[in-house]
Motif scaffolding. Sequence first.
Motif: not given
Lengths: 397, 232
Positions: A54, A119, A123, A129, A132, A136-137, A145, A185
């Motif tokens: 993360y 974005p 990922r 991602y 979540v 969505q991300y 988010v 998330t």
Amino acid sequence: MDYRAQLGIRFITRRKGSLIAASLAVAIAILVVQVNSVIFQGLYDAIVRDLINYRFGHVFISRQEDFITKSSFVLVNWLERIPYVEAAAPRIDYSAQINSTVNGQLIKDYAVPVIGVDPVLDRKASTMYQTVGDGQYVSFRNSIVLGAIADRDLGYPKVGDTVKLKFKDQHGNDVLKRFTVVGITKTAGSVGLDNSVIINIDTLREIIDRPQQTQSIIVKLSDPTKDEQVKDFFLSSFPSNADKFKAQTIEEAAELTLSGFRSGIALINLVGYFGMMSSAFAVVTIQMMQVTSKTRDIGVMRALGSKRKDVLLVFIFQGMVIGAIGAGLGTVLGVVYTVYAKETHLTFQGSLALEVKYNWTSIVQTDILAFVLAVIASIYPAYKATKLEPVEAMRVG
Amino acid sequence: MADYVLEVQNVDKVYGQGETAVQALQNISFKVRKGEFMLIVGSSGSGKSTLLNMIGLLDRPTTGNVTIDGIDTSTLNDNQLSTFRNSKLGFIFQFSNLLSDLTVLENVMFPRKIQGTLQSAAEEASTLLKTVGLESQMNKFANKISGGQAQRVAITRALINRPAIVLADEPTGNLDSLSAETTIHLLKSLNRKLNQTFIVVTHDRPQFGDVDKVVTIRDGKIVEGELEASLR
Ligand SMILES: Nc1ncnc2c1ncn2[C@@H]1O[C@H](COP(=O)(O)OP(=O)(O)OP(=O)(O)O)[C@@H](O)[C@H]1O
Ligand SMILES: [Mg+2]
């Protein structure tokens, strides 16, 4: 077989009660150490895993007290050409005042960490991602988010709602920006980014007036053991004196979080070793009882010509049997628990899932230690046995 | 002069010290020839077992010497005494003195295991067990046979190393009269067949019938005039 070994084995294996009591004491001590290790080492490894996934990647690149001005596009491309590097992604950690309007009512301003991500690249380099749960991300320019905690503090805005963030740009001017919530998330444990909000890094760059700039680059490796090499390679190509780059392995980047946890583990292990000490005392007690109950046999041995050291060896062998059976039993119980913890992805009250590893080195070390302790615990009773005189064979009763 | 297998010279044994001291043996002297069957008799507490412990090198005299096979045992240290007991002496005690965690055969072989001379030990042990009629009990654990059988096993164990002397303290004290008779008969026939020296403590002199020598102890002293020596 050596007659002293034979007698030692017979003495203890033909006294089931003593054998079970003594080897259980050894086995339970081993089990305690192993369960401790599964839980606390597992928790530690889980935290490291989540910090990698993360926040930091395997290697974390930043710049001393400043933003990286070199193009993140160039840096990411350069990094991804290294064979051990799987992916790299730029990020900016910032903060903002946030407010939201739920059912037409304004929830007051709230300071929140803001993370700007790419974005597409994010990922590949992070599993953020995947956290979540709802929606969505981050994708388009004004999408946001919300972390679960940030969402709660804001009065539970839902996907599709609008939130307003107030930033200070690099010149100190207030910038107001409206975002649409696209996802929320939810991660187990405290390592995720549930207290933060995530937006598009280009939007953030624009808001704070730092076009092309980056704060950090997280690097995911295909072979995590090569982190030092990748770090050194990067630093030799972008010298820290000229570019002021900083590259850190996960251990270094998360040192603050991890060092406290490590000393906690050391303390827990100490508790385990105290458990081992008390099991050693149990072995001493049981062995003393064995010696007492075998007084006549020892006298007979001595009368028939056994020397004091032979008597010593009989009880040392007895200790070895206790140690071996205890260690075997303890290992089986410990491994069963470890397999159970691994297969069930053991968690405690919704906390993060333990990262369970089969640490055979530590298992073998614990076994050897327990075995050696059982033998050491037998030395005093065995020594006492050598002090018995051959006339004990003649004693009436 | 014939060779003596055992010479006891001026042996004193005092237990404890000061006011509580007990003089268990006083100025004991006698000699035993090879192949003799000797009895030590006397009332309870007279010092028979104490004397046997001195001869068996299980305990040391306070003063005096015990010479076995021409070796003055007072010069031996603890380890040498162990080796000496193993090779020169056989023991039969009153109470179950087999190791209950070993089988009958393992018990008989035990002195050999200590000695480390295991070659043909199993065959010799089973031959000896056959002579006392216990070949069928060989693989039973020692605590799973009767008292009389246990004493016969103890006798074969005492013989396995071909010792200079076999010592027995009240070997029939714990047996019924039939087993006692069998045991005594066995001891005496082994004495004759193997020319094996036996020294046996008993409080039942008549049970043993004709023997080579009897030493009578009273209050730790040999009672003169009662020293039987039928062969002299
Ligand atoms: N370990 C000892 N400590 C103190 N006194 C002892 C010890 N062993 C024996 N005695 C004493 O020495 C004396 C002789 O004892 P011993 O056992 O030799 O007699 P015994 O003739 O074998 O008797 P019994 O026929 O009852 O077996 C006794 O007064 C006894 O109390
Ligand atoms: Mg006695």
